[in-house]
Design an enzyme around this catalytic site. Structure first.
Site, PDB file in Angstrom:
ATOM      1  N   LYS A   1      -8.981   6.066 -19.458  1.00  0.00           N
ATOM      2  CA  LYS A   1      -9.486   6.474 -20.673  1.00  0.00           C
ATOM      3  C   LYS A   1      -8.184   6.400 -21.774  1.00  0.00           C
ATOM      4  O   LYS A   1      -7.755   5.311 -21.768  1.00  0.00           O
ATOM      5  CB  LYS A   1      -9.994   7.913 -20.614  1.00  0.00           C
TER       6      LYS A   1
ATOM      7  N   ARG B   1       0.697  -1.116  -0.101  1.00  0.00           N
ATOM      8  CA  ARG B   1      -0.152  -0.242   0.153  1.00  0.00           C
ATOM      9  C   ARG B   1       0.895   1.259  -0.113  1.00  0.00           C
ATOM     10  O   ARG B   1       0.573   2.206  -0.672  1.00  0.00           O
ATOM     11  CB  ARG B   1      -0.998  -0.064   1.201  1.00  0.00           C
TER      12      ARG B   1
ATOM     13  N   TYR C   1     -16.915  16.458 -15.597  1.00  0.00           N
ATOM     14  CA  TYR C   1     -17.341  14.825 -15.537  1.00  0.00           C
ATOM     15  C   TYR C   1     -18.246  15.153 -14.422  1.00  0.00           C
ATOM     16  O   TYR C   1     -18.073  15.578 -13.133  1.00  0.00           O
ATOM     17  CB  TYR C   1     -16.002  14.198 -15.149  1.00  0.00           C
TER      18      TYR C   1
ATOM     19  N   ASP D   1      -8.568  18.529 -15.132  1.00  0.00           N
ATOM     20  CA  ASP D   1      -8.681  17.375 -15.428  1.00  0.00           C
ATOM     21  C   ASP D   1      -8.269  17.221 -16.828  1.00  0.00           C
ATOM     22  O   ASP D   1      -8.979  17.712 -17.947  1.00  0.00           O
ATOM     23  CB  ASP D   1     -10.123  16.954 -15.116  1.00  0.00           C
TER      24      ASP D   1
HETATM   25  C1  LIG Z   1     -13.976   9.083 -16.347  1.00  0.00           C
HETATM   26  C2  LIG Z   1     -13.739  10.145 -16.158  1.00  0.00           C
HETATM   27  C3  LIG Z   1     -13.437  10.585 -14.659  1.00  0.00           C
HETATM   28  C4  LIG Z   1     -13.502   9.349 -13.722  1.00  0.00           C
HETATM   29  O1  LIG Z   1     -12.567   8.453 -13.789  1.00  0.00           O
HETATM   30  P1  LIG Z   1     -12.740   6.835 -13.175  1.00  0.00           P
HETATM   31  O2  LIG Z   1     -11.494   6.002 -13.588  1.00  0.00           O
HETATM   32  O3  LIG Z   1     -13.999   6.472 -14.000  1.00  0.00           O
HETATM   33  O4  LIG Z   1     -12.859   6.766 -11.833  1.00  0.00           O
HETATM   34  C5  LIG Z   1     -12.886  11.707 -14.221  1.00  0.00           C
HETATM   35  N1  LIG Z   1     -12.883  12.812 -15.215  1.00  0.00           N
HETATM   36  C6  LIG Z   1     -13.050  12.466 -16.548  1.00  0.00           C
HETATM   37  C7  LIG Z   1     -12.942  13.423 -17.755  1.00  0.00           C
HETATM   38  C8  LIG Z   1     -13.435  11.087 -16.999  1.00  0.00           C
HETATM   39  O5  LIG Z   1     -13.869  11.111 -18.170  1.00  0.00           O
END
Ligand SMILES: *Cc1c(COP(=O)(O)O)cnc(C)c1O
Length: 384
Positions: A202, A51, A104, A177
């Protein structure tokens, strides 16, 4: 001074030294929970319990820091876990967060439904309207200005440099982000943002086979707080997940080039289509953020949204009619996906200020042959 290494090379080599004991060109997956000590406190390479640290996770974190041009990176079990750790690290009860009005949906939910219980206040604002942002931040009270560009699903482009100035003047840190652009197309830290967050699920992972998230930053004090959250709350990425993400990142540059080229071709093909009232793609000259995107991005990415003239029923039918584009949440994988944000990715913001129009469908354009993608869309779109 040696010339700075190019992105594509860094993406393949940073944190990826071959295994010195065997010569294995790929660093092994350290599928282990603990590390044997040479006497109490005698750690080999600093590792004690997984961890707190695992070499496979270190290799991913080293790579992420190098790609975003940050000093420190922390990887997590999901994008939201990464965001949660950052919020806990940066905020105290009573602090205020200003968020873009189409961040998001899960980010808004995390702050509005969970962190609100610890006394965190939030407001949403249109990030393209700098005057509105200026009015929304409360000097001394607003501790985070949180933005997403391009935004989801309306593909709005906001000015990272200008927003950083406004945030900093109010005493806030500026968080971007960077999931939609990826560091290949946009490097927020170099544009004066303080922190980059990612859903590595992603584009970075890129193959729809792993969840993950990351926080990348330069400030040592905040970094040590994020590191403490990672260790003390424990939402770390497991070794297999970290390894899959590294494996995905090696091809990020070639994938993003193809995602962008395919999306550009599709957007241009659809211009003037009688069934559409709007195409949301920053690569089109008609997009209001096109010029700004050219200054802060090195390509326009693989995400397109389409507004159907005939309304929500037609949008739903379209999303359920494509064959190559598969109906699913998420984005950024090699395969093309289609989604209906209002009931899928953005269902959690229905009825709030973040609600998205219900005639919109969102495409995550994959790296298949673009002619097949165009044929698929042409067949599924209503004729008018
Ligand atoms: C999918 C997404 C998230 C969240 O991420 P997870 O891996 O699903 O927890 C945050 N910001 C954006 C722009 C996303 O597309």
């Amino acid at each position: 001074m040696p010339r700075k290494q190019h992105f594509e090379t860094t993406a393949i080599h940073a944190g990826q030294e071959f295994d010195p004991s065997t010569g294995s060109i790929i660093p092994p997956i350290y599928q282990t929970s603990t590390f044997v000590q040479d006497g109490i406190g005698g750690f080999r390479g600093g590792y004690e319990y997984a961890r707190g640290g695992n070499p496979t996770r270190t290799s991913l974190e080293t790579l992420l820091a190098a790609l975003e041009g940050g000093k420190h990176a922390f990887s997590f079990s999901s994008g939201l876990a990464a965001e949660d750790a950052l919020l806990r690290a940066a905020l105290e009860p009573g602090d205020h967060v200003v968020l873009g009005n189409d961040v998001y949906g899960g980010t808004h939910r995390l702050i509005d439904k969970i962190h609100s219980k610890s006394g965190i206040l939030n407001d949403t604002v249109e990030m393209m309207d700098l005057h509105a942002v200026q009015k929304a931040v409360v000097p001394g009270k607003t501790k985070i200005l949180w933005l997403e560009t391009p935004s989801n699903p309306l593909m709005k482009i906001s000015d990272i440099g200008e927003l950083a100035e406004i945030g900093h003047a109010a005493g806030a840190i500026v968080v971007v982000d960077n999931t939609f652009a990826s560091p290949y197309l946009q490097k927020p830290l170099s544009l004066a943002a303080d922190v980059v967050v990612h859903s590595t699920t992603k584009y970075l992972g890129g193959h729809s086979d792993v969840l993950g998230g990351a926080v990348v930053l330069n400030d040592a004090e905040l970094a040590s707080k994020v590191g403490f959250q990672q260790f003390a709350a424990g939402a770390v990425s497991g070794p297999m997940d970290a390894w899959l993400t590294v494996r995905g990142i090696k091809t990020l540059a070639v994938r993003m080039d193809r995602h962008s080229a395919n999306a550009q071709a599709i957007a241009e093909h659809l211009v003037g289509h009688p069934a559409l009232d709007r195409i949301y793609y920053p690569g089109l000259e008609s997009h209001p953020g096109h010029e700004l995107a050219k200054t802060q991005m090195s390509g326009f990415g693989g995400m397109i949204s389409l507004g159907l003239k005939a309304g929500p029923k037609a949008a739903r039918k379209f999303a359920e009619s494509t064959k190559v584009f598969q109906l699913a949440e998420s984005l950024g994988g090699v395969e093309s996906l289609i989604g209906y944000p209002s009931e899928m990715t953005h269902a959690s913001v229905k009825g709030t200020a973040l609600e998205v129009p219900d005639n919109i469908i969102r495409l995550s354009v994959g790296i298949e042959n673009v002619d097949d993608l165009i044929d698929d869309l042409d067949r599924a779109l209503p004729r008018r």
